[in-house]
Scaffold this active site. Structure first.
Site, PDB file in Angstrom:
ATOM      1  N   SER A  46      80.468  60.610 -57.253  1.00  0.00           N
ATOM      2  CA  SER A  46      79.389  61.546 -56.885  1.00  0.00           C
ATOM      3  C   SER A  46      77.985  60.997 -57.118  1.00  0.00           C
ATOM      4  O   SER A  46      77.009  61.626 -56.704  1.00  0.00           O
ATOM      5  CB  SER A  46      79.549  62.860 -57.649  1.00  0.00           C
ATOM      6  OG  SER A  46      80.513  63.677 -57.022  1.00  0.00           O
ATOM      7  N   LYS A  49      75.687  60.819 -54.177  1.00  0.00           N
ATOM      8  CA  LYS A  49      74.830  61.906 -53.704  1.00  0.00           C
ATOM      9  C   LYS A  49      73.343  61.624 -53.921  1.00  0.00           C
ATOM     10  O   LYS A  49      72.493  62.296 -53.341  1.00  0.00           O
ATOM     11  CB  LYS A  49      75.235  63.218 -54.385  1.00  0.00           C
ATOM     12  CG  LYS A  49      76.635  63.703 -53.993  1.00  0.00           C
ATOM     13  CD  LYS A  49      76.966  65.042 -54.633  1.00  0.00           C
ATOM     14  CE  LYS A  49      78.302  65.579 -54.148  1.00  0.00           C
ATOM     15  NZ  LYS A  49      79.441  65.160 -54.974  1.00  0.00           N
ATOM     16  N   SER A 106      76.556  69.540 -57.875  1.00  0.00           N
ATOM     17  CA  SER A 106      77.324  68.419 -57.318  1.00  0.00           C
ATOM     18  C   SER A 106      78.248  68.865 -56.195  1.00  0.00           C
ATOM     19  O   SER A 106      79.351  68.334 -56.015  1.00  0.00           O
ATOM     20  CB  SER A 106      78.147  67.703 -58.407  1.00  0.00           C
ATOM     21  OG  SER A 106      78.554  66.429 -57.966  1.00  0.00           O
ATOM     22  N   LYS A 208      72.267  61.795 -62.120  1.00  0.00           N
ATOM     23  CA  LYS A 208      73.529  62.221 -61.511  1.00  0.00           C
ATOM     24  C   LYS A 208      74.721  61.588 -62.204  1.00  0.00           C
ATOM     25  O   LYS A 208      74.697  60.412 -62.553  1.00  0.00           O
ATOM     26  CB  LYS A 208      73.525  61.820 -60.026  1.00  0.00           C
ATOM     27  CG  LYS A 208      74.637  62.440 -59.214  1.00  0.00           C
ATOM     28  CD  LYS A 208      74.379  63.912 -58.980  1.00  0.00           C
ATOM     29  CE  LYS A 208      75.579  64.605 -58.359  1.00  0.00           C
ATOM     30  NZ  LYS A 208      76.706  64.790 -59.318  1.00  0.00           N
TER      31      LYS A 208
END
Length: 307
Positions: A46, A49, A106, A208
């Site tokens: 993730s 992202k 997320s 993140k």
């Protein structure tokens, strides 16, 4: 005229890390404070992202879209597994809500809605991710989707992610406040930010986390103290606890062991260069930028400057 030293990069081996891949850099000077396998290919999960957000921020900056524009939720986005924002199929959601859902929660569904809404499909959106990644200098990255969903060809490096994080702060400071939000509520469902650094007294304001069974636990973190920003990327850890502790430890170490020193100010005359057969006997050598270096205490004590 002479320019300041740029992109100073020395790996410092005075601290070990449990992370399989790691890099820590000073945002202001680009000095690499720690490097462990930062050029080796890894799976970003993730943390991808961040690149999805970079594309959206670019579209906002060029005024192709606004935060108030709404995008339709497809069945593909609604059905996507993993972490979710919980958008409803067929509904229209604002770009700003989708950004919050992707960044704070997320949300894989939010990421796909943004990709499809802006470029028609996730596949076409990933082409734009790769185009912008190459422009940043992320030469070892390849994005196949907007979410970080496992794909053998969806890869990056810790170094590339550090370049991406730095460029996000440089190009889009007006949007970076989303990353410091500790929670977001959508569709009456409140979810907390998965970034453990936000809940510690570190000066952290992003960025993140990521995790899949193949990537392990990873994090792109950022923290600011006394106007100095440090960016840390770690990946390949065995647990969320290890990820949290390692990120905290490396950021604390970076601020404790290094400082930024301004060696000379812009427009300072640093030397009078002798001229042979010139109309003047000397010409001043003047800096067109500040010279600022990130140094340990020992390095600063032993620093010698010469022209």
């Amino acid at each position: 005229f002479i320019s300041p030293l740029q992109n100073i990069s020395f790996a410092n081996k005075s601290i070990e890390t449990l992370a399989e891949y790691a890099i820590v850099i000073d945002f202001n000077t680009n000095r690499v404070l720690l490097d462990k396998n930062s050029d080796q290919i890894m799976f970003p999960a993730s943390m991808s992202k961040l690149m999805t957000a970079y594309v959206v921020f670019s579209q906002l900056a060029s005024k192709k879209i606004t935060l108030e524009d709404t995008l339709r939720v497809s069945e593909k986005a609604w059905r996507k597994g993993g972490s979710k924002m919980f958008v409803e199929m067929g509904s229209r959601v604002s770009v700003e809500d989708l950004l919050k859902g992707m960044i704070v929660q997320s949300g894989n569904d939010a990421s796909i809605v943004l990709a499809e809404g802006l470029f028609g499909s996730e596949e076409l959106f990933s082409l734009e991710m790769n185009r912008l990644a190459k422009r940043i200098g992320m030469n070892q990255s390849n994005f196949k989707n907007a979410t970080g969903w496992p794909d053998p060809e969806h890869v990056t490096t810790a170094k590339d992610l550090s370049l991406l994080a730095s460029d996000l702060y440089k190009r889009f400071p007006q949007y970076m406040g989303y990353y410091s939000k500790k929670s977001y509520t959508y569709n009456n469902i409140k979810q907390g930010n998965r970034n453990p650094l936000l809940y510690k007294n570190l000066g952290s304001d992003g960025l993140k986390t990521g995790h899949t069974s193949k990537s392990g636990y990873g994090l792109v973190g950022s923290a600011v103290r006394n106007d100095r920003r440090v960016i840390a990327v770690i990946n390949g850890l065995n647990s969320s606890k290890d990820r949290s502790q390692e990120a905290e430890r490396l950021i604390d170490w970076s601020f404790r062991e290094f400082n930024n020193y301004k060696i000379y100010n812009k427009n300072t005359e640093v030397y009078k260069a002798p001229i042979w057969l010139g109309t003047e006997e000397f010409v001043p050598v003047i800096l067109n930028d500040d010279i600022k270096l990130t140094l340990s205490d020992e390095e600063y004590r032993n620093l010698k400057v010469k022209v």
